[in-house]
Motif scaffolding. Structure first.
Motif, PDB file in Angstrom:
ATOM      1  N   HIS A  78      -2.479   5.694   5.182  1.00 36.81           N
ATOM      2  CA  HIS A  78      -1.595   6.136   6.263  1.00 36.81           C
ATOM      3  C   HIS A  78      -0.164   5.697   5.975  1.00 36.81           C
ATOM      4  CE1 HIS A  78      -0.958   7.807  10.183  1.00 36.81           C
ATOM      5  NE2 HIS A  78      -0.490   6.681  10.680  1.00 36.81           N
TER       6      HIS A  78
ATOM      7  N   ASP B  68      -5.146  11.253   3.156  1.00 32.53           N
ATOM      8  CA  ASP B  68      -4.530  11.505   4.464  1.00 32.53           C
ATOM      9  C   ASP B  68      -3.469  12.576   4.289  1.00 32.53           C
ATOM     10  OD1 ASP B  68      -3.923  11.331   7.142  1.00 32.53           O
ATOM     11  OD2 ASP B  68      -2.678   9.530   6.949  1.00 32.53           O
TER      12      ASP B  68
ATOM     13  N   ASP C 270      -9.122  10.244   6.144  1.00 30.90           N
ATOM     14  CA  ASP C 270      -8.594   9.861   7.453  1.00 30.90           C
ATOM     15  C   ASP C 270      -8.685  11.083   8.371  1.00 30.90           C
ATOM     16  OD1 ASP C 270      -7.448   8.511   9.533  1.00 30.90           O
ATOM     17  OD2 ASP C 270      -5.397   8.756   8.828  1.00 30.90           O
TER      18      ASP C 270
ATOM     19  N   ARG D 273      -7.895   2.569   5.150  1.00 32.22           N
ATOM     20  CA  ARG D 273      -7.343   3.670   5.942  1.00 32.22           C
ATOM     21  C   ARG D 273      -5.868   3.448   6.273  1.00 32.22           C
ATOM     22  NH1 ARG D 273      -8.492   4.099  11.295  1.00 32.22           N
ATOM     23  NH2 ARG D 273      -7.655   1.984  11.311  1.00 32.22           N
ATOM     24  N   ASP D 274      -5.507   2.213   6.629  1.00 32.34           N
ATOM     25  CA  ASP D 274      -4.116   1.914   6.967  1.00 32.34           C
ATOM     26  C   ASP D 274      -3.198   2.059   5.752  1.00 32.34           C
ATOM     27  OD1 ASP D 274      -4.959   1.390   9.507  1.00 32.34           O
ATOM     28  OD2 ASP D 274      -4.928  -0.796   9.312  1.00 32.34           O
TER      29      ASP D 274
ATOM     30  N   GLU E  48     -13.553   2.699  15.343  1.00 29.30           N
ATOM     31  CA  GLU E  48     -13.607   3.833  14.425  1.00 29.30           C
ATOM     32  C   GLU E  48     -15.036   4.368  14.307  1.00 29.30           C
ATOM     33  OE1 GLU E  48      -9.809   1.910  13.514  1.00 29.30           O
ATOM     34  OE2 GLU E  48     -11.832   1.170  13.870  1.00 29.30           O
TER      35      GLU E  48
ATOM     36  N   GLN F  86     -10.790  -0.470   7.443  1.00 31.57           N
ATOM     37  CA  GLN F  86      -9.545  -0.225   8.185  1.00 31.57           C
ATOM     38  C   GLN F  86      -8.330  -0.453   7.289  1.00 31.57           C
ATOM     39  OE1 GLN F  86     -10.045  -2.965  11.412  1.00 31.57           O
ATOM     40  NE2 GLN F  86     -10.846  -1.417  12.819  1.00 31.57           N
TER      41      GLN F  86
END
Length: 640
Positions: free
Chosen positions: A567, A424, A499, A563-564, A537, A560
């Protein structure tokens, strides 16, 4: 005796013989290589490294007599299957002689940590442990959390099992002893108390709200408490509160009452009663189907400073006692050993371990199995925790394995991924831009392998997310190709999640194509048509397909979470970079200008812009600035 880390402590002798040709495992070739080494091997204490045809370290061992120990590897019929496989891959050896076997044991732990060989039991958790540091380099010592090398002068208390446990204890200690936690530079610039004084967590020595003698008394109380004398501190505070109440000084009595509450909180948070144990570490091992877990309790001054679970790697076909002994040598390579180490089973070479740990600690260290009383209860509790932690680990591994199989099916991977990298970017209108990479595997997130990439290529346009992704991927995979072209290190990803949508995916794909990398699976993770709604998503694949998953699918929740996590890591790194930039001086870029001269220039001219616009004559007039320094500053901004 000198420190194990001094470079001249060990005498390294290389006795290397390489069998040319194929690196395919060959038992006869391995035995031949070892026998050639034996011709020049001394009968002295030392450490040996067994290496394959590429020079990669397979195994590190120590011996009281190197020649006798290494000879055993030529008697292949007596070796277990695991060591036969190792010998079949061995093509050379490196020998390091030491003064005695204890030194060899310490060096073995250092080298295992450095090389992480495939046939050694490995301590997976490579994070340093947090300590509480009570500094001794100031008239009003500071209390703080500390990790890493212990260079600062002062008293170190630990280890604590986690950052959470040390933070909770530190907060309570501030309330209890009102010790300052600010930096020396912040301390020097105060002209009125900060917020910590208002909320009764500091005695404000920075503005003389407490004398040096009274602050020293607080320091003495803190040292007594951290040394396990909490009852003594509690009695003293109780007497002071009663005296204040009798003198009708109810405000002081209320302050002392709050301090007693903080003391009670710390005592109440000790889920384990370790009174009378002193300084000790407690280790218990659990084993189920070849998977082993070790539970560690840290007791200091009779206080529980937390516990942690460890799951060593490469434990298949290794006896439990050997796993625990190897774990201890690696664990105490970083952490200073306490006076007493409690274990739940007999260890081979206990006396040698005690000797090595005593050398490391600078004091006598005992290893024992407690039989009764408080110590036995603590060991039994450690055993229960080890078994429960291992059960949780196995259950999580089973669930994780199922999720990884579903990920492999979803993205058409040949097998469940062992290493997933997630990327990301983070910036605010192009400023303080950076890229972030987090890593996950079958055991969960591998936080020690997270990386951040400062965006510094002049060709990357500020705010260009695609350009930032190209720069990050270019640096990451160009380095991987240079350092590990054969992909033997286990640090090449099986799956890469980005991301972002199709644009970020194409940017990353273009970089890999330029590098000639075509076999890394890339997937873009973007918000779907219902932007902002979780579960919508869209997964962009390299062949142009777009996938969506049911909102209740476990594999979606797992992706998820990946990805979180990237982030979160990217935003945290960006905030830290932005905070550092806010506090930076405009003169930081001028070479050869130290903090004192920067301060003198800013105090004289008022702002960095005024310094930049000043003439050479004006710069020379600034107090503490020589003609040479003035010329350096002027030339930096204006050129010669």
């Amino acid at each position: 005796m000198s420190s194990p880390n001094t470079p001249d402590r060990f005498n390294e002798e290389k006795a290397t013989f390489t069998v040319r040709g194929s690196d395919v495992p060959d038992l006869e070739a391995g035995v031949a290589a070892i026998r050639n080494v034996l011709k020049t091997l001394p009968a002295r204490p030392g450490v040996y490294r067994m290496q394959d045809a590429k020079g990669d370290v397979l195994y590190i061992g120590k011996a009281r007599a190197l020649k006798n120990r290494v000879t055993n590897y030529t008697q292949v019929d007596r070796l277990p299957k695991r060591l036969q496989r190792m010998v079949a891959q061995t093509r050379s050896m490196t020998i390091v002689t030491t003064n005695n076997e204890a030194e060899a044991l310490l060096l073995e732990a250092q080298l295992i940590k450095r090389y992480r060989p495939a046939y050694n039991v490995l301590l997976r958790d490579d994070k340093s442990f947090p300590f509480i540091l009570l500094r001794a380099d100031h008239d009003f010592p500071r209390i703080q959390k500390h990790r890493g090398a212990r260079r600062a002068k002062g008293n170190y208390y630990g280890p604590f099992a986690s950052a959470g446990s040390v933070n909770n204890t530190l907060n309570a200690l501030q309330k209890l002893f009102l010790l300052r936690s600010c930096t020396d530079s912040f301390f020097r610039t105060r002209d009125r108390p900060c917020l910590l004084y208002q909320i009764k967590r500091c005695s404000a020595p920075c503005v003389d709200r407490i004398s040096k003698e009274d602050y020293g008394e607080l320091i003495g109380d803190a040292k007594a408490f951290l040394a396990g004398k909490s009852t003594q501190v509690q009695t003293k505070l109780g007497g002071q509160m009663q005296a204040a109440a009798e003198n009708m000084d109810f405000e002081l009595a209320a302050i002392i009452r709050d301090r007693l509450k903080a003391l009670t909180f710390i005592q109440g948070s000790q889920a384990i009663n370790a009174e009378g144990v002193g300084d000790a570490d407690i280790f218990a091992l659990a084993n189920k189907n070849g998977v082993m877990g070790i539970q560690a309790f840290f007791i200091r001054g009779g206080q529980n400073w937390g516990h942690r679970s460890f799951f060593p790697a490469h434990t298949n076909d290794v006896p439990e006692a050997e796993v625990l002994a190897s774990f201890l040598t690696q664990f105490y390579e970083e952490v200073p050993p306490p006076r007493i180490i409690f274990v739940d089973r007999e260890l081979e070479e206990t006396e040698l371990l005690q000797e090595a740990f005593a050398e490391r600690a600078g004091a006598k260290v005992a290893i024992s199995i407690p039989q009764r009383g408080t110590r036995r209860r603590l060991l039994d509790q450690a055993k229960r925790n080890a078994e429960e932690a291992l059960d949780r680990r196995l259950a999580e591994s089973t669930t994780q394995a199922k999720l990884l199989r579903e990920v492999a099916d979803l993205f058409d991977l040949a097998e469940p991924p062992d290493r997933i990298e997630i990327y990301d970017n983070s910036h605010i209108q192009g400023t303080n831009a950076l890229g972030a990479m987090v890593v996950a595997g079958p055991e969960g997130f591998r936080k020690g392998q997270y990386r951040k990439f400062n965006i510094k290529d002049a060709k990357t346009i500020p705010g260009d997310d695609f350009g930032m992704m190209r720069e990050v991927f270019g640096r990451r995979f160009a380095r991987a190709q240079a350092e590990d072209p054969d992909r033997d290190s286990g640090e090449w990803p099986d799956l890469v999640l980005i991301d972002g949508g199709r644009g970020q995916l194409n940017a990353a794909r273009g970089v890999l194509e330029e590098l000639g990398i075509e076999d890394v699976c890339l997937v873009g993770v973007a918000k779907g048509p219902d932007h902002g709604r979780e579960g919508r998503e869209v997964f962009h694949l390299m062949d142009g397909r777009e996938l969506t998953l049911p909102t209740n699918a476990p594999v979606l929740f797992y992706l998820q979470r990946l990805r979180d996590e990237v982030h979160r890591f990217a935003i945290g790194a960006h905030r830290a970079k932005r905070a550092k930039a806010i506090g930076a001086s405009p003169l930081d870029e001028v070479p050869g200008i130290g903090p004192a001269r920067k301060k003198a220039l800013l105090m004289h001219f008022g702002t960095g812009r005024a310094v930049r616009n000043a003439s050479l004559e004006d710069l020379q007039k600034a107090p503490g600035v020589s003609a040479l320094v003035a010329r350096q500053v002027y030339d930096f901004y204006h050129g010669r």
